[in-house]
Design an enzyme around this catalytic site. Structure first.
Site, PDB file in Angstrom:
ATOM      1  N   GLY A  46       0.840  -1.189   0.000  1.00 35.10           N
ATOM      2  CA  GLY A  46       0.000   0.000   0.000  1.00 35.10           C
ATOM      3  C   GLY A  46       0.875   1.239   0.000  1.00 35.10           C
ATOM      4  O   GLY A  46       2.086   1.156   0.257  1.00 35.10           O
ATOM      5  N   GLN A  51       2.978  10.142   1.802  1.00 32.36           N
ATOM      6  CA  GLN A  51       4.284   9.469   1.911  1.00 32.36           C
ATOM      7  C   GLN A  51       5.230   9.850   0.767  1.00 32.36           C
ATOM      8  O   GLN A  51       6.434   9.642   0.868  1.00 32.36           O
ATOM      9  CB  GLN A  51       4.112   7.941   1.921  1.00 32.36           C
ATOM     10  CG  GLN A  51       3.412   7.410   3.174  1.00 32.36           C
ATOM     11  CD  GLN A  51       3.259   5.910   3.118  1.00 32.36           C
ATOM     12  OE1 GLN A  51       2.313   5.398   2.534  1.00 32.36           O
ATOM     13  NE2 GLN A  51       4.190   5.190   3.699  1.00 32.36           N
ATOM     14  N   CYS A  94       5.715  -0.203   7.543  1.00 33.35           N
ATOM     15  CA  CYS A  94       5.400   1.052   6.862  1.00 33.35           C
ATOM     16  C   CYS A  94       6.633   1.482   6.084  1.00 33.35           C
ATOM     17  O   CYS A  94       7.742   1.482   6.633  1.00 33.35           O
ATOM     18  CB  CYS A  94       5.012   2.129   7.888  1.00 33.35           C
ATOM     19  SG  CYS A  94       4.604   3.715   7.130  1.00 33.35           S
ATOM     20  N   LEU A  95       6.432   1.864   4.836  1.00 31.18           N
ATOM     21  CA  LEU A  95       7.573   2.263   4.009  1.00 31.18           C
ATOM     22  C   LEU A  95       8.198   3.557   4.531  1.00 31.18           C
ATOM     23  O   LEU A  95       9.344   3.861   4.210  1.00 31.18           O
ATOM     24  CB  LEU A  95       7.142   2.398   2.545  1.00 31.18           C
ATOM     25  CG  LEU A  95       6.626   1.083   1.920  1.00 31.18           C
ATOM     26  CD1 LEU A  95       6.063   1.333   0.520  1.00 31.18           C
ATOM     27  CD2 LEU A  95       7.723   0.031   1.865  1.00 31.18           C
ATOM     28  N   HIS A 136      -4.656   1.437   7.412  1.00 31.45           N
ATOM     29  CA  HIS A 136      -3.309   2.010   7.593  1.00 31.45           C
ATOM     30  C   HIS A 136      -3.097   3.175   6.617  1.00 31.45           C
ATOM     31  O   HIS A 136      -2.592   4.233   6.998  1.00 31.45           O
ATOM     32  CB  HIS A 136      -2.291   0.876   7.356  1.00 31.45           C
ATOM     33  CG  HIS A 136      -0.853   1.267   7.369  1.00 31.45           C
ATOM     34  ND1 HIS A 136       0.061   0.772   8.279  1.00 31.45           N
ATOM     35  CD2 HIS A 136      -0.127   2.094   6.552  1.00 31.45           C
ATOM     36  CE1 HIS A 136       1.257   1.283   8.029  1.00 31.45           C
ATOM     37  NE2 HIS A 136       1.177   2.086   6.978  1.00 31.45           N
ATOM     38  N   GLU A 137      -3.514   2.980   5.359  1.00 28.83           N
ATOM     39  CA  GLU A 137      -3.297   4.028   4.342  1.00 28.83           C
ATOM     40  C   GLU A 137      -4.190   5.239   4.607  1.00 28.83           C
ATOM     41  O   GLU A 137      -3.756   6.384   4.454  1.00 28.83           O
ATOM     42  CB  GLU A 137      -3.540   3.481   2.925  1.00 28.83           C
ATOM     43  CG  GLU A 137      -2.668   2.294   2.527  1.00 28.83           C
ATOM     44  CD  GLU A 137      -1.193   2.486   2.794  1.00 28.83           C
ATOM     45  OE1 GLU A 137      -0.718   3.630   2.810  1.00 28.83           O
ATOM     46  OE2 GLU A 137      -0.515   1.462   3.026  1.00 28.83           O
ATOM     47  N   HIS A 140      -2.745   7.463   7.104  1.00 30.40           N
ATOM     48  CA  HIS A 140      -1.710   8.378   6.580  1.00 30.40           C
ATOM     49  C   HIS A 140      -2.337   9.695   6.111  1.00 30.40           C
ATOM     50  O   HIS A 140      -1.718  10.759   6.229  1.00 30.40           O
ATOM     51  CB  HIS A 140      -0.985   7.746   5.387  1.00 30.40           C
ATOM     52  CG  HIS A 140       0.170   6.852   5.749  1.00 30.40           C
ATOM     53  ND1 HIS A 140       1.258   7.293   6.462  1.00 30.40           N
ATOM     54  CD2 HIS A 140       0.414   5.537   5.470  1.00 30.40           C
ATOM     55  CE1 HIS A 140       2.123   6.293   6.608  1.00 30.40           C
ATOM     56  NE2 HIS A 140       1.642   5.216   6.021  1.00 30.40           N
TER      57      HIS A 140
HETATM   58  O1  K1U Z   1       1.823   2.468   3.991  1.00 24.12           O
HETATM   59  C1  K1U Z   1       2.868   1.906   3.809  1.00 24.12           C
HETATM   60  O2  K1U Z   1       3.913   2.399   4.194  1.00 24.12           O
HETATM   61  C2  K1U Z   1       2.924   0.574   3.095  1.00 24.12           C
HETATM   62  C3  K1U Z   1       2.849  -0.616   4.033  1.00 24.12           C
HETATM   63  C4  K1U Z   1       1.412  -1.076   4.111  1.00 24.12           C
HETATM   64  C5  K1U Z   1       1.041  -2.033   5.204  1.00 24.12           C
HETATM   65  C6  K1U Z   1       1.776  -3.161   5.488  1.00 24.12           C
HETATM   66  C7  K1U Z   1       1.380  -4.030   6.482  1.00 24.12           C
HETATM   67  C8  K1U Z   1       0.246  -3.785   7.191  1.00 24.12           C
HETATM   68  C9  K1U Z   1      -0.464  -2.648   6.925  1.00 24.12           C
HETATM   69  C10 K1U Z   1      -0.082  -1.778   5.933  1.00 24.12           C
HETATM   70  C11 K1U Z   1       3.759  -1.701   3.461  1.00 24.12           C
HETATM   71  O3  K1U Z   1       3.538  -2.178   2.396  1.00 24.12           O
HETATM   72  S1  K1U Z   1       5.111  -2.213   4.408  1.00 24.12           S
HETATM   73  C12 K1U Z   1       5.831  -3.529   3.434  1.00 24.12           C
HETATM   74  C13 K1U Z   1       5.048  -4.796   3.461  1.00 24.12           C
HETATM   75  O4  K1U Z   1       4.198  -4.985   4.307  1.00 24.12           O
HETATM   76  C14 K1U Z   1       5.300  -5.855   2.460  1.00 24.12           C
HETATM   77  C15 K1U Z   1       6.326  -5.763   1.563  1.00 24.12           C
HETATM   78  C16 K1U Z   1       6.521  -6.762   0.635  1.00 24.12           C
HETATM   79  C17 K1U Z   1       5.710  -7.857   0.604  1.00 24.12           C
HETATM   80  C18 K1U Z   1       4.694  -7.981   1.504  1.00 24.12           C
HETATM   81  C19 K1U Z   1       4.476  -6.968   2.437  1.00 24.12           C
HETATM   82 ZN    ZN Z   2       2.574   3.384   6.097  1.00 22.26          ZN
END
Ligand code: K1U
Ligand code: ZN
Length: 180
Positions: A46, A51, A94-95, A136-137, A140
């Site tokens: 997401g 972000q 979270c990225l 979560h998004e 943000h």
């Molecule tokens: O919002 C963001 O920063 C993105 C975030 C979203 C998220 C992840 C987990 C739970 C709720 C919301 C991410 O994508 S973090 C990376 C991640 O979870 C992932 C990366 C590669 C493969 C699978 C998952």
């Molecule tokens: Zn995030």
């Protein structure tokens, strides 16, 4: 399409309220596509416009695994219109908080109303990881990070580590901050 730089916390741009999109036009569609490309490249499931430094109520998500057909969601002005009574506990990442993960409790299922990339009003009923990701998004867009759902102790520990990492990466900026 273009890769956009992702803002890393702590950063005041991640704590602000994003403004609604007035019209889903070509600029909004380009933003959605650039965000999807940036999210896939990261990789993530997401991404929210703040972000990447754009204070608009736009989010994208795609939970398809590698090798699966992509299932991208492009949402403008997403709004949670229903939440389930039961909660779910997921380990979130979270990225904007790289390399930090924590269990967060949220409603297990939600219904979201949004405008798609054509500006059409749509509703999504989500559960499981998609429900967690969309909440979560949307957080943000309201300047809320997953650490804001944790205790102050856990939140400050993560934010302190991120501040330290930033200072190690950019010692000149950290010194300038100190002088100010
Ligand atoms: O919002 C963001 O920063 C993105 C975030 C979203 C998220 C992840 C987990 C739970 C709720 C919301 C991410 O994508 S973090 C990376 C991640 O979870 C992932 C990366 C590669 C493969 C699978 C998952
Ligand atoms: Zn995030």
């Amino acid at each position: 399409m273009a890769l956009l730089p992702i803002i890393v916390a702590p950063d005041p741009r991640l704590k602000r309220l994003a403004a609604p999109v007035e019209r889903v036009d070509d600029e909004t569609r380009r933003l959605m596509d650039d965000m999807l490309e940036t999210m896939h490249e990261a990789p993530g499931i997401g991404l929210a416009a703040p972000q990447v430094g754009v204070l608009k109520r736009v989010i994208v998500a795609d939970l398809a695994r590698e090798g699966e057909e992509p299932r991208p969601y492009r949402m403008a002005n997403p709004e949670i219109v229903w939440v389930s009574d039961d909660d779910a506990n997921y380990e979130e990442g979270c990225l904007s908080l790289p390399e930090h993960f924590a269990e967060v409790v949220r409603p297990a299922a939600v219904k979201v109303r949004y405008l798609d990339h054509e500006g059409e009003a749509r509703e999504l009923e989500a559960d499981g990881l998609l429900a967690t990701c969309v909440q979560h998004e949307i957080d943000h867009l309201d300047g809320i990070l997953f650490v804001d759902h944790l205790t102050a102790l856990k939140r400050n520990m993560i934010l302190r580590k991120l501040t330290k990492t930033k200072k190690q990466a950019k010692p000149d900026e950290a010194r300038a901050e100190h002088v100010l």
